[in-house]
Scaffold this active site. Structure first.
Site, PDB file in Angstrom:
ATOM      1  N   ASP A 178      -5.875 -10.989  -0.332  1.00 39.32           N
ATOM      2  CA  ASP A 178      -5.059 -12.162  -0.002  1.00 39.32           C
ATOM      3  C   ASP A 178      -4.739 -12.888  -1.299  1.00 39.32           C
ATOM      4  O   ASP A 178      -5.550 -12.899  -2.233  1.00 39.32           O
ATOM      5  CB  ASP A 178      -5.802 -13.090   0.960  1.00 39.32           C
ATOM      6  CG  ASP A 178      -5.889 -12.524   2.371  1.00 39.32           C
ATOM      7  OD1 ASP A 178      -4.972 -11.784   2.775  1.00 39.32           O
ATOM      8  OD2 ASP A 178      -6.866 -12.832   3.076  1.00 39.32           O
ATOM      9  N   ASP A 186       0.236 -10.287   6.365  1.00 33.19           N
ATOM     10  CA  ASP A 186       0.020 -11.368   7.332  1.00 33.19           C
ATOM     11  C   ASP A 186       1.337 -12.011   7.740  1.00 33.19           C
ATOM     12  O   ASP A 186       1.538 -12.349   8.911  1.00 33.19           O
ATOM     13  CB  ASP A 186      -0.920 -12.428   6.747  1.00 33.19           C
ATOM     14  CG  ASP A 186      -2.287 -11.877   6.391  1.00 33.19           C
ATOM     15  OD1 ASP A 186      -2.723 -10.891   7.018  1.00 33.19           O
ATOM     16  OD2 ASP A 186      -2.915 -12.433   5.467  1.00 33.19           O
TER      17      ASP A 186
END
Length: 172
Positions: A126, A148
């Protein structure tokens, strides 16, 4: 091939294209950030007053829930995600609308992208962090990645299609 079968094949093609595009963009962004930009050594990089690039290794599931480095738990998470991807791909193959097919493709591509991370690195990469400063207090959103974004866009597309679009095929 009948007209209905013809349109389903076209819808499936659009969904597969969306899945591949989401996967490629996600993996390319992560590879670039890790190995070209070298974000691990740079630390947090301010891009705008409300957006930073940071490196976060997510060993949990969405939004960092169920954080664990237990190998058995990691394998169980990967197995559950693999089953979910298969179910979504079957649903996509049965979809009656182009919009739902693309939405499902985005979800599949994002899920596969995060699955590749988990397989290669033991965690999802991330890197995007939105934040606001209000009254001297900083409010951070969850750190996320482009997989995402694809998943959230796909879910939003499915919701839109289910409420306002042509009735979609039932999920398997």
């Amino acid at each position: 091939m009948s007209g209905m079968e013809d349109s389903r094949v076209q819808h499936l093609g659009a969904g597969v294209f969306a899945a591949i595009a989401a996967l490629v963009v996600d993996q390319a962004s992560k590879l670039w950030l890790l190995y070209v930009f070298d974000i691990a050594h740079r630390g947090a990089v301010r891009v705008t007053p409300f957006f930073d690039l940071v490196l976060a290794w997510n060993v949990g599931i969405s939004f960092g829930w169920f954080q664990t480095d237990n190998q058995v738990a990691q394998i169980a998470l990967m197995a559950i995600k693999a089953v979910a991807v298969i179910v979504l791909a079957i649903w996509m193959s049965r979809s009656r609308t182009w919009f739902a097919s693309v939405a499902l493709g985005l979800i599949v591509g994002g899920a596969v992208g995060n699955g590749i991370d988990r397989f290669l690195h033991g965690a999802v990469v991330d890197f995007a962090l939105f934040h606001l400063q209000i009254g001297g207090k900083t409010f951070n959103w969850y750190v996320f990645n482009l997989a995402d974004v694809a998943i959230v866009a796909g879910v939003a597309g499915l919701l839109y299609d289910s409420f306002l679009g042509v009735p979609a095929a039932k999920a398997p």
